[in-house]
Design a protein around this motif. Structure first.
Motif, PDB file in Angstrom:
ATOM      1  N   ASP A 122      47.800 -42.920  40.209  1.00  0.00           N
ATOM      2  CA  ASP A 122      48.985 -43.440  40.899  1.00  0.00           C
ATOM      3  C   ASP A 122      49.080 -42.955  42.338  1.00  0.00           C
ATOM      4  OD1 ASP A 122      49.866 -44.894  38.717  1.00  0.00           O
ATOM      5  OD2 ASP A 122      51.096 -43.258  37.939  1.00  0.00           O
ATOM      6  N   ASP A 123      48.646 -41.713  42.582  1.00  0.00           N
ATOM      7  CA  ASP A 123      48.802 -41.152  43.924  1.00  0.00           C
ATOM      8  C   ASP A 123      47.519 -41.220  44.752  1.00  0.00           C
ATOM      9  OD1 ASP A 123      47.347 -39.332  42.476  1.00  0.00           O
ATOM     10  OD2 ASP A 123      48.602 -37.594  42.939  1.00  0.00           O
ATOM     11  N   ASP A 124      46.507 -41.957  44.276  1.00  0.00           N
ATOM     12  CA  ASP A 124      45.272 -42.116  45.040  1.00  0.00           C
ATOM     13  C   ASP A 124      45.417 -43.237  46.055  1.00  0.00           C
ATOM     14  OD1 ASP A 124      44.038 -40.083  43.756  1.00  0.00           O
ATOM     15  OD2 ASP A 124      42.678 -41.314  42.555  1.00  0.00           O
ATOM     16  N   PRO A 125      44.574 -43.259  47.085  1.00  0.00           N
ATOM     17  CA  PRO A 125      44.643 -44.337  48.086  1.00  0.00           C
ATOM     18  C   PRO A 125      44.253 -45.678  47.476  1.00  0.00           C
ATOM     19  CG  PRO A 125      42.691 -42.972  48.422  1.00  0.00           C
ATOM     20  CD  PRO A 125      43.533 -42.272  47.396  1.00  0.00           C
ATOM     21  N   GLY A 126      44.594 -46.743  48.166  1.00  0.00           N
ATOM     22  CA  GLY A 126      44.341 -48.081  47.660  1.00  0.00           C
ATOM     23  C   GLY A 126      42.878 -48.458  47.595  1.00  0.00           C
ATOM     24  N   GLU A 127      42.047 -47.845  48.432  1.00  0.00           N
ATOM     25  CA  GLU A 127      40.616 -48.117  48.422  1.00  0.00           C
ATOM     26  C   GLU A 127      39.866 -46.895  47.911  1.00  0.00           C
ATOM     27  OE1 GLU A 127      39.180 -50.985  49.079  1.00  0.00           O
ATOM     28  OE2 GLU A 127      41.124 -51.923  49.514  1.00  0.00           O
ATOM     29  N   TRP A 128      38.731 -47.142  47.251  1.00  0.00           N
ATOM     30  CA  TRP A 128      37.939 -46.045  46.708  1.00  0.00           C
ATOM     31  C   TRP A 128      37.535 -45.077  47.815  1.00  0.00           C
ATOM     32  CZ3 TRP A 128      32.148 -45.661  46.455  1.00  0.00           C
ATOM     33  CH2 TRP A 128      31.752 -44.555  45.701  1.00  0.00           C
ATOM     34  N   ILE A 134      36.877 -38.445  41.332  1.00  0.00           N
ATOM     35  CA  ILE A 134      38.172 -39.093  41.115  1.00  0.00           C
ATOM     36  C   ILE A 134      38.618 -38.983  39.657  1.00  0.00           C
ATOM     37  CG2 ILE A 134      37.744 -40.708  42.984  1.00  0.00           C
ATOM     38  CD1 ILE A 134      37.513 -42.884  40.763  1.00  0.00           C
ATOM     39  N   PHE A 135      37.666 -38.722  38.760  1.00  0.00           N
ATOM     40  CA  PHE A 135      38.026 -38.532  37.351  1.00  0.00           C
ATOM     41  C   PHE A 135      38.229 -37.048  37.061  1.00  0.00           C
ATOM     42  CE2 PHE A 135      35.674 -42.537  37.383  1.00  0.00           C
ATOM     43  CZ  PHE A 135      36.554 -43.350  36.680  1.00  0.00           C
ATOM     44  N   PRO A 136      39.233 -36.728  36.264  1.00  0.00           N
ATOM     45  CA  PRO A 136      40.105 -37.623  35.512  1.00  0.00           C
ATOM     46  C   PRO A 136      41.163 -38.269  36.402  1.00  0.00           C
ATOM     47  CG  PRO A 136      40.796 -35.362  35.181  1.00  0.00           C
ATOM     48  CD  PRO A 136      39.525 -35.302  35.978  1.00  0.00           C
ATOM     49  N   THR A 137      41.553 -39.481  36.026  1.00  0.00           N
ATOM     50  CA  THR A 137      42.620 -40.184  36.713  1.00  0.00           C
ATOM     51  C   THR A 137      43.932 -40.003  35.952  1.00  0.00           C
ATOM     52  OG1 THR A 137      42.061 -42.228  35.525  1.00  0.00           O
ATOM     53  CG2 THR A 137      41.067 -41.886  37.695  1.00  0.00           C
ATOM     54  N   TYR A 138      45.034 -40.290  36.644  1.00  0.00           N
ATOM     55  CA  TYR A 138      46.349 -40.065  36.029  1.00  0.00           C
ATOM     56  C   TYR A 138      47.285 -41.204  36.401  1.00  0.00           C
ATOM     57  CZ  TYR A 138      50.659 -37.611  34.669  1.00  0.00           C
ATOM     58  OH  TYR A 138      51.846 -37.248  34.071  1.00  0.00           O
ATOM     59  N   ARG A 139      47.822 -41.858  35.382  1.00  0.00           N
ATOM     60  CA  ARG A 139      48.790 -42.921  35.582  1.00  0.00           C
ATOM     61  C   ARG A 139      49.968 -42.717  34.639  1.00  0.00           C
ATOM     62  NH1 ARG A 139      46.088 -48.858  36.121  1.00  0.00           N
ATOM     63  NH2 ARG A 139      45.319 -48.606  38.246  1.00  0.00           N
ATOM     64  N   GLN A 140      51.167 -42.926  35.139  1.00  0.00           N
ATOM     65  CA  GLN A 140      52.351 -42.896  34.280  1.00  0.00           C
ATOM     66  C   GLN A 140      52.888 -44.312  34.143  1.00  0.00           C
ATOM     67  OE1 GLN A 140      55.535 -40.195  35.323  1.00  0.00           O
ATOM     68  NE2 GLN A 140      56.956 -41.151  33.882  1.00  0.00           N
ATOM     69  N   ARG A 141      53.025 -44.739  32.902  1.00  0.00           N
ATOM     70  CA  ARG A 141      53.571 -46.047  32.591  1.00  0.00           C
ATOM     71  C   ARG A 141      54.631 -45.872  31.508  1.00  0.00           C
ATOM     72  NH1 ARG A 141      51.082 -46.385  36.496  1.00  0.00           N
ATOM     73  NH2 ARG A 141      49.465 -47.879  37.129  1.00  0.00           N
ATOM     74  N   PRO A 143      56.867 -44.225  29.053  1.00  0.00           N
ATOM     75  CA  PRO A 143      56.770 -42.885  28.471  1.00  0.00           C
ATOM     76  C   PRO A 143      55.336 -42.368  28.372  1.00  0.00           C
ATOM     77  CG  PRO A 143      56.990 -44.498  26.721  1.00  0.00           C
ATOM     78  CD  PRO A 143      57.083 -45.267  28.019  1.00  0.00           C
ATOM     79  N   LEU A 144      54.359 -43.175  28.841  1.00  0.00           N
ATOM     80  CA  LEU A 144      52.948 -42.798  28.712  1.00  0.00           C
ATOM     81  C   LEU A 144      52.442 -42.059  29.942  1.00  0.00           C
ATOM     82  CD1 LEU A 144      51.038 -45.908  27.290  1.00  0.00           C
ATOM     83  CD2 LEU A 144      52.212 -44.098  26.036  1.00  0.00           C
ATOM     84  N   ALA A 145      51.633 -41.049  29.694  1.00  0.00           N
ATOM     85  CA  ALA A 145      50.761 -40.489  30.718  1.00  0.00           C
ATOM     86  C   ALA A 145      49.352 -40.886  30.306  1.00  0.00           C
ATOM     87  CB  ALA A 145      50.889 -38.979  30.789  1.00  0.00           C
ATOM     88  N   ILE A 146      48.701 -41.713  31.117  1.00  0.00           N
ATOM     89  CA  ILE A 146      47.360 -42.195  30.804  1.00  0.00           C
ATOM     90  C   ILE A 146      46.363 -41.388  31.618  1.00  0.00           C
ATOM     91  CG2 ILE A 146      45.834 -44.193  30.741  1.00  0.00           C
ATOM     92  CD1 ILE A 146      48.343 -45.959  30.746  1.00  0.00           C
ATOM     93  N   ILE A 147      45.552 -40.588  30.928  1.00  0.00           N
ATOM     94  CA  ILE A 147      44.551 -39.755  31.583  1.00  0.00           C
ATOM     95  C   ILE A 147      43.194 -40.390  31.350  1.00  0.00           C
ATOM     96  CG2 ILE A 147      43.395 -37.517  31.585  1.00  0.00           C
ATOM     97  CD1 ILE A 147      47.000 -37.723  30.496  1.00  0.00           C
ATOM     98  N   GLY A 148      42.563 -40.878  32.410  1.00  0.00           N
ATOM     99  CA  GLY A 148      41.277 -41.555  32.304  1.00  0.00           C
ATOM    100  C   GLY A 148      40.132 -40.615  32.604  1.00  0.00           C
ATOM    101  N   CYS A 149      39.245 -40.426  31.635  1.00  0.00           N
ATOM    102  CA  CYS A 149      38.065 -39.572  31.801  1.00  0.00           C
ATOM    103  C   CYS A 149      36.811 -40.444  31.876  1.00  0.00           C
ATOM    104  CB  CYS A 149      37.942 -38.595  30.635  1.00  0.00           C
ATOM    105  SG  CYS A 149      39.303 -37.422  30.500  1.00  0.00           S
ATOM    106  N   SER A 150      35.783 -39.921  32.514  1.00  0.00           N
ATOM    107  CA  SER A 150      34.534 -40.671  32.627  1.00  0.00           C
ATOM    108  C   SER A 150      33.376 -39.873  32.041  1.00  0.00           C
ATOM    109  CB  SER A 150      34.226 -40.997  34.096  1.00  0.00           C
ATOM    110  OG  SER A 150      32.958 -41.633  34.200  1.00  0.00           O
TER     111      SER A 150
END
Length: 319
Positions: A122-128, A134-141, A143-150
């Protein structure tokens, strides 16, 4: 009630025409495998049918755990981005890459760059930002916290293993703790199953103990993965409580193969921190290929014996 759906292993087809230069790599083995095996059972119309049914359930969020493409060619990566744009807004769809998205050296970064709006925190810039970390990534949607691992990385021919690094483990712990303190339901996305024996040795995840230590230390409520093309439910036992680890069939798998037909999981979340209620409905393609039906319903959360201690988790993370 918050609803989120899980699909994986899209393997968008058919394969594009490949140049001789593209075939002079590991891609030659994947090219042969596609024409001998995968093309007989992985169909775009199957994927379309599955997504059409999924949209009728109106999930608040869709998560995809990797393998959007087959050989990670330039045209495949571009077409996968175009496909992502058709299924929803980047705010409503979260992606982590799989081993096929990093099929040859350099492919991982190209995939991440192309699909970045669907991957970024959520707090990363719009372009890569051309950052390997960059992993893990973090998004809140909701009640969810979505943690993306690679676990996505290029491997030699006849290998499809994944790697979960010590750095990623430590940063995952920090994100899990942050989300826990905020009272969020923590969902971890990863392509390879973080369970011993869930995949063949040449397809396994390297760093399974490290991942288990991260989950045990940081805490999580749910782990979603792909890779095996199977509908599975495992339990990762931590010093706190067991965490469900859920896999799903390939979203493009047609009927008649040795793997189950395409399916998606629809999760329904209610409750509050400390008293979450999570149910899962699995919708799968019928064997005749003419529709989608509810396969089963599972209710998660329960008690189980401790498998990993706090001390062991700390030691593994440091290693």
């Amino acid at each position: 009630m918050f609803k989120f759906a899980h699909i994986s292993d899209i393997h968008l087809g058919p394969l594009p025409k490949l140049s001789i230069r593209e075939l002079m790599s590991k891609r030659i083995t994947g090219f042969v495998n596609w024409h001998r095996n995968r093309r007989k059972h992985l169909f775009v119309n199957t994927l379309d049918l599955l997504l059409s049914d999924l949209k009728t359930r109106n999930p608040d969020q869709l998560v995809i755990t990797g393998d959007l493409v087959n050989l990670a060619t330039k045209i495949e990566t571009r077409l996968a981005r175009e496909w992502l744009d058709t299924i929803g807004n980047p705010e409503d769809t979260t992606v982590v890459p799989g081993n096929h998205d990093a099929y040859v050296p350099g492919a991982h970064d190209k995939s991440v760059a192309a699909w970045y709006p669907f991957i970024r925190s959520d707090d990363d810039p719009g372009e890569w930002p051309k950052d390997d970390h960059i992993f893990p990534t973090y998004r809140q949607r909701g009640p969810l916290a979505i943690i993306g691992c690679s676990t996505s990385n290029a491997t030699p021919p006849f290998s499809a293993s994944g790697f979960f690094s010590p750095r990623q483990a430590r940063e995952t712990v920090n994100l899990l703790k942050k989300a826990g303190e905020e009272g969020l339901f923590r969902v971890v996305l990863i392509h390879h199953p973080p369970i011993h024996g869930a995949a063949a040795s040449h397809k396994r995840m390297i760093g399974i103990r490290r991942f288990a230590a991260a989950i045990s230390t940081g805490g999580a409520e749910l782990i979603l993965h792909g890779h095996t093309h199977l509908n599975t439910v495992y339990w990762l036992k931590t010093h706190d409580r067991p965490v469900p680890v859920v896999g799903i069939a390939s979203a493009s798998q047609g009927p008649g193969g040795h793997k189950p037909p395409a399916a998606y999981n629809l999760f329904n979340l209610s409750g509050k921190p400390g008293a979450w209620n999570l149910t899962c409905e699995r919708y799968g393609l019928t064997e005749s290929g003419d529709g989608i039906h509810l396969e089963n319903t599972k209710l998660f959360y329960g008690e189980a014996p401790v498998q990993i201690s706090v001390e062991e988790a700390a030691r593994v993370l440091q290693g």
